[in-house]
Motif scaffolding. Structure first.
Motif, PDB file in Angstrom:
ATOM      1  N   ASP A   1      -5.103  -9.066  -2.827  1.00  0.00           N
ATOM      2  CA  ASP A   1      -4.772  -9.428  -1.447  1.00  0.00           C
ATOM      3  C   ASP A   1      -4.181  -8.213  -0.755  1.00  0.00           C
ATOM      4  OD1 ASP A   1      -1.949  -9.316  -2.154  1.00  0.00           O
ATOM      5  OD2 ASP A   1      -2.192 -11.317  -2.992  1.00  0.00           O
ATOM      6  N   GLU A   2      -3.990  -8.327   0.564  1.00  0.00           N
ATOM      7  CA  GLU A   2      -3.475  -7.215   1.358  1.00  0.00           C
ATOM      8  C   GLU A   2      -2.042  -6.858   0.966  1.00  0.00           C
ATOM      9  OE1 GLU A   2      -2.851  -5.992   6.014  1.00  0.00           O
ATOM     10  OE2 GLU A   2      -4.384  -7.479   5.516  1.00  0.00           O
ATOM     11  N   GLU A   3      -1.241  -7.849   0.594  1.00  0.00           N
ATOM     12  CA  GLU A   3       0.145  -7.585   0.201  1.00  0.00           C
ATOM     13  C   GLU A   3       0.217  -6.702  -1.049  1.00  0.00           C
ATOM     14  OE1 GLU A   3       4.108  -9.977  -1.346  1.00  0.00           O
ATOM     15  OE2 GLU A   3       2.574 -11.077  -0.242  1.00  0.00           O
ATOM     16  N   THR A   4      -0.632  -6.984  -2.030  1.00  0.00           N
ATOM     17  CA  THR A   4      -0.655  -6.168  -3.245  1.00  0.00           C
ATOM     18  C   THR A   4      -1.106  -4.758  -2.915  1.00  0.00           C
ATOM     19  OG1 THR A   4      -1.136  -8.135  -4.567  1.00  0.00           O
ATOM     20  CG2 THR A   4      -1.553  -6.006  -5.596  1.00  0.00           C
TER      21      THR A   4
ATOM     22  N   GLU B   1      -7.298  -4.693  -2.362  1.00  0.00           N
ATOM     23  CA  GLU B   1      -7.212  -5.664  -1.271  1.00  0.00           C
ATOM     24  C   GLU B   1      -8.259  -6.766  -1.422  1.00  0.00           C
ATOM     25  OE1 GLU B   1      -7.735  -5.696   3.566  1.00  0.00           O
ATOM     26  OE2 GLU B   1      -6.982  -3.877   2.605  1.00  0.00           O
TER      27      GLU B   1
ATOM     28  N   THR C   1       2.484   1.730  -0.849  1.00  0.00           N
ATOM     29  CA  THR C   1       3.861   2.186  -0.593  1.00  0.00           C
ATOM     30  C   THR C   1       4.418   2.931  -1.806  1.00  0.00           C
ATOM     31  OG1 THR C   1       4.246   0.382   0.958  1.00  0.00           O
ATOM     32  CG2 THR C   1       6.202   1.412  -0.027  1.00  0.00           C
TER      33      THR C   1
ATOM     34  N   GLN D   1      -0.647  -3.205  -0.106  1.00  0.00           N
ATOM     35  CA  GLN D   1       0.466  -2.540   0.578  1.00  0.00           C
ATOM     36  C   GLN D   1       1.556  -2.119  -0.402  1.00  0.00           C
ATOM     37  OE1 GLN D   1       0.625  -1.423   3.661  1.00  0.00           O
ATOM     38  NE2 GLN D   1      -1.437  -2.192   3.998  1.00  0.00           N
ATOM     39  N   GLN D   2       1.850  -2.956  -1.381  1.00  0.00           N
ATOM     40  CA  GLN D   2       2.861  -2.617  -2.384  1.00  0.00           C
ATOM     41  C   GLN D   2       2.456  -1.378  -3.168  1.00  0.00           C
ATOM     42  OE1 GLN D   2       3.134  -6.280  -4.595  1.00  0.00           O
ATOM     43  NE2 GLN D   2       4.625  -7.183  -3.193  1.00  0.00           N
TER      44      GLN D   2
END
Length: 184
Positions: free
Chosen positions: A170-173, A166, A179, A175-176
Protein backbone atom coordinates in the motif's frame (compact mmCIF):
# COMPACT_ATOMS: atom_id res chain seq x y z
CA UNK A 1 3.00 -11.41 3.32
CA UNK A 2 3.58 -10.58 -0.33
CA UNK A 3 6.07 -12.77 -2.20
CA UNK A 4 8.29 -11.86 -5.15
CA UNK A 5 10.43 -14.04 -7.39
CA UNK A 6 13.52 -12.38 -8.87
CA UNK A 7 15.35 -14.59 -11.37
CA UNK A 8 19.07 -13.81 -11.51
CA UNK A 9 20.80 -14.51 -14.81
CA UNK A 10 24.51 -14.33 -15.53
CA UNK A 11 25.24 -10.75 -16.59
CA UNK A 12 22.26 -9.13 -14.86
CA UNK A 13 22.51 -5.47 -13.87
CA UNK A 14 23.68 -5.52 -10.25
CA UNK A 15 22.32 -2.10 -9.26
CA UNK A 16 18.85 -3.18 -10.34
CA UNK A 17 19.00 -6.65 -8.80
CA UNK A 18 20.42 -5.57 -5.44
CA UNK A 19 18.21 -2.47 -5.18
CA UNK A 20 15.09 -4.53 -5.83
CA UNK A 21 16.05 -7.22 -3.33
CA UNK A 22 17.04 -4.75 -0.62
CA UNK A 23 14.18 -2.26 -0.95
CA UNK A 24 11.46 -4.91 -1.23
CA UNK A 25 12.80 -6.72 1.83
CA UNK A 26 12.72 -3.43 3.77
CA UNK A 27 8.95 -3.53 3.15
CA UNK A 28 8.88 -7.06 4.60
CA UNK A 29 8.09 -8.54 1.20
CA UNK A 30 9.36 -12.11 0.97
CA UNK A 31 11.85 -12.02 -1.91
CA UNK A 32 13.26 -15.20 -3.41
CA UNK A 33 16.16 -14.87 -5.81
CA UNK A 34 16.63 -17.77 -8.20
CA UNK A 35 19.62 -18.70 -10.35
CA UNK A 36 18.86 -19.94 -13.84
CA UNK A 37 21.56 -22.59 -13.45
CA UNK A 38 22.49 -25.11 -10.76
CA UNK A 39 25.21 -22.72 -9.57
CA UNK A 40 23.82 -20.26 -7.01
CA UNK A 41 26.71 -17.86 -7.72
CA UNK A 42 25.97 -15.33 -10.44
CA UNK A 43 28.42 -12.88 -11.94
CA UNK A 44 26.59 -9.65 -12.72
CA UNK A 45 27.31 -7.34 -15.65
CA UNK A 46 30.07 -5.38 -13.87
CA UNK A 47 31.71 -8.40 -12.26
CA UNK A 48 29.91 -8.20 -8.92
CA UNK A 49 29.23 -11.69 -7.53
CA UNK A 50 25.73 -12.38 -6.27
CA UNK A 51 24.44 -15.48 -4.48
CA UNK A 52 20.89 -16.60 -5.25
CA UNK A 53 18.59 -18.06 -2.59
CA UNK A 54 17.73 -21.08 -4.74
CA UNK A 55 17.81 -22.46 -8.25
CA UNK A 56 14.91 -21.64 -10.54
CA UNK A 57 14.09 -25.34 -10.80
CA UNK A 58 13.76 -25.57 -6.99
CA UNK A 59 11.13 -22.79 -6.82
CA UNK A 60 9.47 -22.99 -10.24
CA UNK A 61 6.27 -24.51 -8.83
CA UNK A 62 6.08 -22.23 -5.76
CA UNK A 63 3.41 -19.55 -5.52
CA UNK A 64 4.46 -15.91 -5.79
CA UNK A 65 2.49 -12.67 -6.05
CA UNK A 66 4.92 -11.16 -8.54
CA UNK A 67 7.94 -11.87 -10.71
CA UNK A 68 10.44 -9.09 -11.41
CA UNK A 69 13.14 -9.24 -14.06
CA UNK A 70 16.34 -7.21 -13.58
CA UNK A 71 17.88 -5.94 -16.82
CA UNK A 72 21.45 -5.60 -17.93
CA UNK A 73 23.35 -7.44 -20.61
CA UNK A 74 23.92 -10.23 -21.24
CA UNK A 75 21.51 -10.95 -18.37
CA UNK A 76 18.42 -9.93 -20.32
CA UNK A 77 19.43 -12.10 -23.27
CA UNK A 78 19.97 -15.02 -20.87
CA UNK A 79 16.50 -14.52 -19.37
CA UNK A 80 14.97 -14.26 -22.83
CA UNK A 81 16.66 -17.48 -23.96
CA UNK A 82 15.27 -19.47 -21.01
CA UNK A 83 11.96 -21.16 -21.83
CA UNK A 84 11.19 -21.59 -18.12
CA UNK A 85 11.15 -17.79 -17.75
CA UNK A 86 8.70 -17.46 -20.63
CA UNK A 87 6.50 -20.21 -19.18
CA UNK A 88 6.50 -18.47 -15.78
CA UNK A 89 5.65 -15.10 -17.34
CA UNK A 90 2.66 -16.62 -19.12
CA UNK A 91 1.57 -18.43 -15.95
CA UNK A 92 1.75 -15.23 -13.89
CA UNK A 93 -0.06 -13.25 -16.58
CA UNK A 94 -2.85 -15.82 -16.92
CA UNK A 95 -3.26 -15.87 -13.13
CA UNK A 96 -3.57 -12.04 -13.13
CA UNK A 97 -0.42 -11.67 -11.01
CA UNK A 98 2.01 -8.78 -11.12
CA UNK A 99 4.99 -8.71 -13.47
CA UNK A 100 7.87 -6.26 -13.45
CA UNK A 101 10.84 -5.61 -15.73
CA UNK A 102 13.48 -2.91 -15.69
CA UNK A 103 16.09 -1.63 -18.15
CA UNK A 104 16.42 -4.06 -21.08
CA UNK A 105 14.24 -6.74 -19.41
CA UNK A 106 10.93 -5.48 -20.88
CA UNK A 107 12.32 -7.11 -24.03
CA UNK A 108 11.62 -10.50 -22.41
CA UNK A 109 8.00 -9.48 -21.81
CA UNK A 110 7.72 -8.24 -25.40
CA UNK A 111 9.07 -11.51 -26.81
CA UNK A 112 6.54 -13.31 -24.62
CA UNK A 113 3.71 -11.34 -26.22
CA UNK A 114 2.78 -9.64 -22.94
CA UNK A 115 3.17 -5.96 -23.89
CA UNK A 116 0.70 -5.62 -26.74
CA UNK A 117 -1.44 -2.52 -26.27
CA UNK A 118 0.36 -1.49 -23.09
CA UNK A 119 2.31 1.61 -22.08
CA UNK A 120 5.91 0.61 -21.34
CA UNK A 121 9.15 2.16 -20.19
CA UNK A 122 12.54 0.58 -20.88
CA UNK A 123 16.19 1.34 -21.41
CA UNK A 124 16.61 3.59 -24.48
CA UNK A 125 17.05 1.37 -27.53
CA UNK A 126 16.29 -1.91 -25.76
CA UNK A 127 13.04 -2.11 -27.71
CA UNK A 128 12.72 -0.25 -30.98
CA UNK A 129 9.26 1.29 -31.48
CA UNK A 130 9.26 0.49 -35.21
CA UNK A 131 9.77 -3.22 -34.36
CA UNK A 132 7.04 -3.20 -31.69
CA UNK A 133 4.23 -1.01 -33.13
CA UNK A 134 1.64 -2.53 -30.77
CA UNK A 135 3.53 -1.18 -27.72
CA UNK A 136 3.20 2.41 -26.48
CA UNK A 137 6.61 3.65 -25.31
CA UNK A 138 7.11 6.16 -22.51
CA UNK A 139 10.15 8.03 -21.22
CA UNK A 140 8.73 8.00 -17.69
CA UNK A 141 10.97 6.49 -15.01
CA UNK A 142 8.32 3.92 -14.10
CA UNK A 143 5.16 2.91 -15.95
CA UNK A 144 2.40 0.73 -14.55
CA UNK A 145 -0.14 -0.54 -17.06
CA UNK A 146 -2.51 -3.32 -16.22
CA UNK A 147 -0.48 -5.48 -13.81
CA UNK A 148 2.84 -4.89 -15.54
CA UNK A 149 5.36 -2.43 -14.11
CA UNK A 150 8.30 -1.36 -16.27
CA UNK A 151 11.19 1.00 -15.67
CA UNK A 152 14.07 2.61 -17.60
CA UNK A 153 17.33 1.55 -16.00
CA UNK A 154 19.77 1.51 -13.07
CA UNK A 155 19.04 5.13 -12.16
CA UNK A 156 15.32 4.40 -11.79
CA UNK A 157 15.71 1.20 -9.76
CA UNK A 158 14.83 2.82 -6.42
CA UNK A 159 11.62 4.40 -7.77
CA UNK A 160 10.78 1.11 -9.49
CA UNK A 161 11.17 -0.84 -6.22
CA UNK A 162 9.09 1.72 -4.30
CA UNK A 163 6.34 1.50 -6.93
CA UNK A 164 6.31 -2.28 -6.55
CA UNK A 165 5.89 -1.85 -2.77
CA UNK A 166 2.97 0.51 -3.33
CA UNK A 167 1.24 -1.92 -5.70
CA UNK A 168 1.86 -5.10 -3.68
CA UNK A 169 1.37 -3.54 -0.24
CA UNK A 170 0.00 0.00 0.00
CA UNK A 171 1.00 3.66 -0.25
CA UNK A 172 1.65 3.91 3.50
CA UNK A 173 4.25 1.12 3.39
CA UNK A 174 5.89 2.77 0.39
CA UNK A 175 6.07 6.07 2.29
CA UNK A 176 7.57 4.40 5.36
CA UNK A 177 10.30 2.71 3.32
CA UNK A 178 10.93 5.84 1.26
CA UNK A 179 11.28 7.96 4.42
CA UNK A 180 13.69 5.46 6.00
CA UNK A 181 15.85 5.61 2.85
CA UNK A 182 16.06 9.43 3.12
CA UNK A 183 15.23 9.93 -0.55
CA UNK A 184 13.92 13.44 0.09
Amino acid sequence: MATVLIPLAEGCEEIEAVTLIDVLRRAEIHVVTASLTDDLHITASRGVRLVADATLDAVIDDEFDMMVLPGGQPGTNNLNADQRIHALLKRFNQADKWLGAICAAPMVLAHGGLLEGLNVSCYPGALKPNEWPEVQFSNDAVVCDNKIITSRGPGTAMTFALTIIEKLMDEETRQQVETSLVIR
